[in-house]
Design a protein around this motif. Structure first.
Motif, PDB file in Angstrom:
ATOM      1  N   GLY A 202       0.813  -1.216   0.000  1.00  0.00           N
ATOM      2  CA  GLY A 202       0.000   0.000   0.000  1.00  0.00           C
ATOM      3  C   GLY A 202       0.844   1.263   0.000  1.00  0.00           C
ATOM      4  N   TRP A 203       0.239   2.330  -0.546  1.00  0.00           N
ATOM      5  CA  TRP A 203       0.898   3.635  -0.571  1.00  0.00           C
ATOM      6  C   TRP A 203       1.088   4.175   0.849  1.00  0.00           C
ATOM      7  CZ3 TRP A 203       2.912   5.445  -4.945  1.00  0.00           C
ATOM      8  CH2 TRP A 203       2.343   5.114  -6.181  1.00  0.00           C
ATOM      9  N   LEU A 204       2.177   4.929   1.021  1.00  0.00           N
ATOM     10  CA  LEU A 204       2.415   5.700   2.230  1.00  0.00           C
ATOM     11  C   LEU A 204       2.650   7.158   1.851  1.00  0.00           C
ATOM     12  CD1 LEU A 204       4.740   3.248   4.191  1.00  0.00           C
ATOM     13  CD2 LEU A 204       2.306   3.679   4.593  1.00  0.00           C
ATOM     14  N   ALA A 205       2.700   8.033   2.843  1.00  0.00           N
ATOM     15  CA  ALA A 205       2.707   9.470   2.600  1.00  0.00           C
ATOM     16  C   ALA A 205       3.907   9.946   1.793  1.00  0.00           C
ATOM     17  CB  ALA A 205       2.633  10.230   3.925  1.00  0.00           C
ATOM     18  N   ASP A 206       5.051   9.285   1.922  1.00  0.00           N
ATOM     19  CA  ASP A 206       6.249   9.735   1.201  1.00  0.00           C
ATOM     20  C   ASP A 206       6.280   9.253  -0.239  1.00  0.00           C
ATOM     21  OD1 ASP A 206       6.699   7.046   1.724  1.00  0.00           O
ATOM     22  OD2 ASP A 206       8.841   7.322   2.082  1.00  0.00           O
ATOM     23  N   GLY A 207       5.222   8.565  -0.684  1.00  0.00           N
ATOM     24  CA  GLY A 207       5.173   8.062  -2.053  1.00  0.00           C
ATOM     25  C   GLY A 207       5.759   6.675  -2.210  1.00  0.00           C
ATOM     26  N   SER A 208       6.191   6.075  -1.099  1.00  0.00           N
ATOM     27  CA  SER A 208       6.696   4.705  -1.147  1.00  0.00           C
ATOM     28  C   SER A 208       5.544   3.724  -1.002  1.00  0.00           C
ATOM     29  CB  SER A 208       7.729   4.459  -0.051  1.00  0.00           C
ATOM     30  OG  SER A 208       7.137   4.517   1.238  1.00  0.00           O
ATOM     31  N   VAL A 209       5.818   2.480  -1.372  1.00  0.00           N
ATOM     32  CA  VAL A 209       4.843   1.398  -1.219  1.00  0.00           C
ATOM     33  C   VAL A 209       5.478   0.312  -0.368  1.00  0.00           C
ATOM     34  CG1 VAL A 209       3.534  -0.407  -2.417  1.00  0.00           C
ATOM     35  CG2 VAL A 209       3.638   1.902  -3.380  1.00  0.00           C
ATOM     36  N   ARG A 210       4.799  -0.091   0.710  1.00  0.00           N
ATOM     37  CA  ARG A 210       5.337  -1.071   1.649  1.00  0.00           C
ATOM     38  C   ARG A 210       4.204  -1.933   2.185  1.00  0.00           C
ATOM     39  NH1 ARG A 210      10.501   1.831   3.774  1.00  0.00           N
ATOM     40  NH2 ARG A 210      10.351   3.857   2.756  1.00  0.00           N
ATOM     41  N   TYR A 211       4.597  -3.014   2.898  1.00  0.00           N
ATOM     42  CA  TYR A 211       3.602  -3.806   3.624  1.00  0.00           C
ATOM     43  C   TYR A 211       4.278  -4.499   4.806  1.00  0.00           C
ATOM     44  CZ  TYR A 211       5.389  -7.722   0.754  1.00  0.00           C
ATOM     45  OH  TYR A 211       6.190  -8.651   0.129  1.00  0.00           O
ATOM     46  N   PRO A 212       3.551  -4.613   5.950  1.00  0.00           N
ATOM     47  CA  PRO A 212       4.154  -5.152   7.176  1.00  0.00           C
ATOM     48  C   PRO A 212       3.832  -6.636   7.381  1.00  0.00           C
ATOM     49  CG  PRO A 212       2.114  -4.018   7.698  1.00  0.00           C
ATOM     50  CD  PRO A 212       2.241  -3.996   6.200  1.00  0.00           C
TER      51      PRO A 212
END
Length: 355
Positions: free
Chosen positions: A308-318
Motif C-alpha cells: 500500500g501507498w504511504l505518505a512519502d510516495g513509497s509502497v510497503r507492507y508489514p
C-alpha cells in the motif's frame, strides 16, 4: 593579610594529687577537632527509566546530607535544576528549575513537567505526555548555598529503529535533511544507543546512515563481502563524524507508540497515489507515514500482505508472521519502492489520530 587557620586544640592537663580525692586520674588529654559540615548528596534510585510516547514518567532524584538524615540544613533555600544532555554531551538544555515557591519550565517542556515532591528531599521530575524528542539523558542538580551535587537519569522509549532513504535514492541526505526526513515520517533521528539496541534485536542494514550525534554508522548481523567483508565480526560499523552540510548518507530513524489507529483501507479498486490520499481523507483519516507502519508492525504486531501507498510516495507492507509469498524468511516491513504516482495502482495504509 588573609590567612587560613586550621586549628586542632590539644589540651594536656597535669593535675596535682588532691588531698581529698586521690582517685582522680593523674593525666587527662582532651581532643577538640573542628568537623566539616554535612556534605550534600544527590542520588538517582534508578539509572534508566523506560516509557513510551504519550505516557507519563517520573525521573527519580533525591538529596541528602551525608552525616544527617535531614533533607537540608535550613540555612539556605534548596534550588533544584533539571537539564537534558545533548547526544554529544557538549551542551545542556534547560528543562525545569525550582527554588522555594518559584517554578519555571522551558521550551517544549512547558506545561508538561513538575516536581513530584513526595517528601522534603524529593526532587524527582514528572514528565507528562512523553514526546519522541524527550528520549535521552537528564541531569538533576541540587544546590544549597555553596554545596551542590548532581545525578544523571536516562529516559528510554519503547520503539523501533528503521533505515530511511528518500525517493532520490541511496545517500542523498545531509544531516539536517536527514533530521527533517525522520520528522516527516513521524519519527526522530535515532541515537547510537537506539541503533545498538536495534542491532542486538537483529537489525541488519548495509547502507550507512546518520545518527543524532552526527556520526554515520550501520548495523551488521550477517557479515558479507559488500558489507565489511565475510571475515569481520557482527556489530555496528562506524564511519565516524562527517560534514553535516556537505556529506550525504541515508538516516536511521526512531519512532515509538502513536495515539491513533493504523489500518489498511478496504477499497473496491486499486489506487494511484493521489487517489489514495483522497480515499484516506474521505475515511476521516490521513495517508499513513513510514514511521507509523513500522510502529504498528513492531509494537502492535500488525500483519498485512497487501502492498500500500504511504505518505512519502513509497509502497510497503508489514509482515509479522512470515509465510509463503509474504516475506517467507523474516518478519519485516517489506519495501516495494517508489512507483510512478500517476500510473501505478496499489492499496493504501491510513492513519486516524485519536482526539
Amino acid at each position: 593579610m588573609t590567612s587560613l587557620l586550621f586549628l586542632v586544640l590539644i589540651s594536656v592537663c597535669w593535675a596535682e594529687p588532691h588531698p581529698d580525692n586521690s582517685s582522680l586520674e593523674h593525666e587527662r588529654i582532651i581532643h577538640i577537632q573542628e568537623e566539616n559540615g554535612p556534605r550534600l548528596l544527590v542520588v538517582a534510585e534508578q539509572a534508566k527509566i523506560f516509557s513510551q510516547r504519550g505516557g507519563n514518567v517520573t525521573l527519580p532524584c533525591k538529596f541528602y546530607h551525608e552525616h544527617t538524615s535531614t533533607a537540608g540544613s535550613g540555612t539556605h533555600k534548596i534550588r533544584v535544576k533539571w537539564t537534558k544532555l545533548t547526544s554529544d554531551y557538549l551542551k545542556e538544555v534547560d528543562v525545569f528549575v525550582a527554588m522555594g515557591h518559584h517554578r519555571k519550565s522551558y521550551g517544549k517542556y512547558q506545561g508538561r513537567v513538575f516536581l513530584r515532591e513526595s517528601s522534603e528531599n524529593d526532587a524527582s521530575l514528572i514528565i507528562t505526555n512523553i514526546m519522541l524528542e524527550d528520549y535521552g539523558r537528564y541531569k538533576c542538580e541540587v544546590i544549597e548555598g555553596l554545596e551542590d551535587d548532581t545525578a544523571v537519569v536516562a529516559l528510554n522509549l519503547e520503539g523501533v529503529v528503521f533505515p530511511y532513504s528518500p525517493r532520490l535514492g541511496r545517500y542523498n541526505l545531509n544531516f539536517h535533511e536527514a533530521q527533517q526526513a525522520c520528522l516527516d515520517q513521524d519519527s526522530i533521528i535515532a541515537s547510537f544507543d537506539q541503533l545498538y539496541e536495534a542491532w542486538r534485536s537483529g537489525l541488519d542494514w548495509c547502507n550507512a546512515g546518520w545518527l543524532s550525534d552526527g556520526s554515520v554508522q550501520y548495523p551488521i548481523t550477517k557479515p558479507r563481502e559488500p558489507c565489511g567483508g565475510k571475515n569481520t565480526v557482527p556489530g555496528v560499523r562506524n564511519y565516524g563524524f562527517w560534514d553535516k552540510e556537505k556529506s550525504r548518507y541515508d538516516v536511521f530513524c526512531f519512532t515509538s507508540n502513536f495515539n491513533g489507529r493504523f489500518y489498511y483501507l478496504i477499497h473496491p479498486t486499486k489506487l494511484t497515489y493521489d487517489e489514495a490520499v483522497q480515499a484516506c481523507l474521505k475515511d476521516g483519516a490521513q495517508i499513513a507515514k513510514v514511521g507509523q507502519i513500522f510502529a504498528a508492525w513492531k509494537l502492535l504486531g500488525y500483519d498485512r500482505c497487501d502492498a500500500g501507498w504511504l505518505a512519502d510516495g513509497s509502497v510497503r507492507y508489514p509482515i509479522s508472521r512470515p509465510r509463503k509469498r509474504c516475506s517467507p524468511n523474516e518478519a519485516a516491513v517489506r519495501f516495494v519502492g517508489f512507483p510512478d504516482k500517476k500510473h501505478k495502482l496499489y492499496g493504501v495504509y491510513c492513519f486516524r489520530a485519536y482526539n
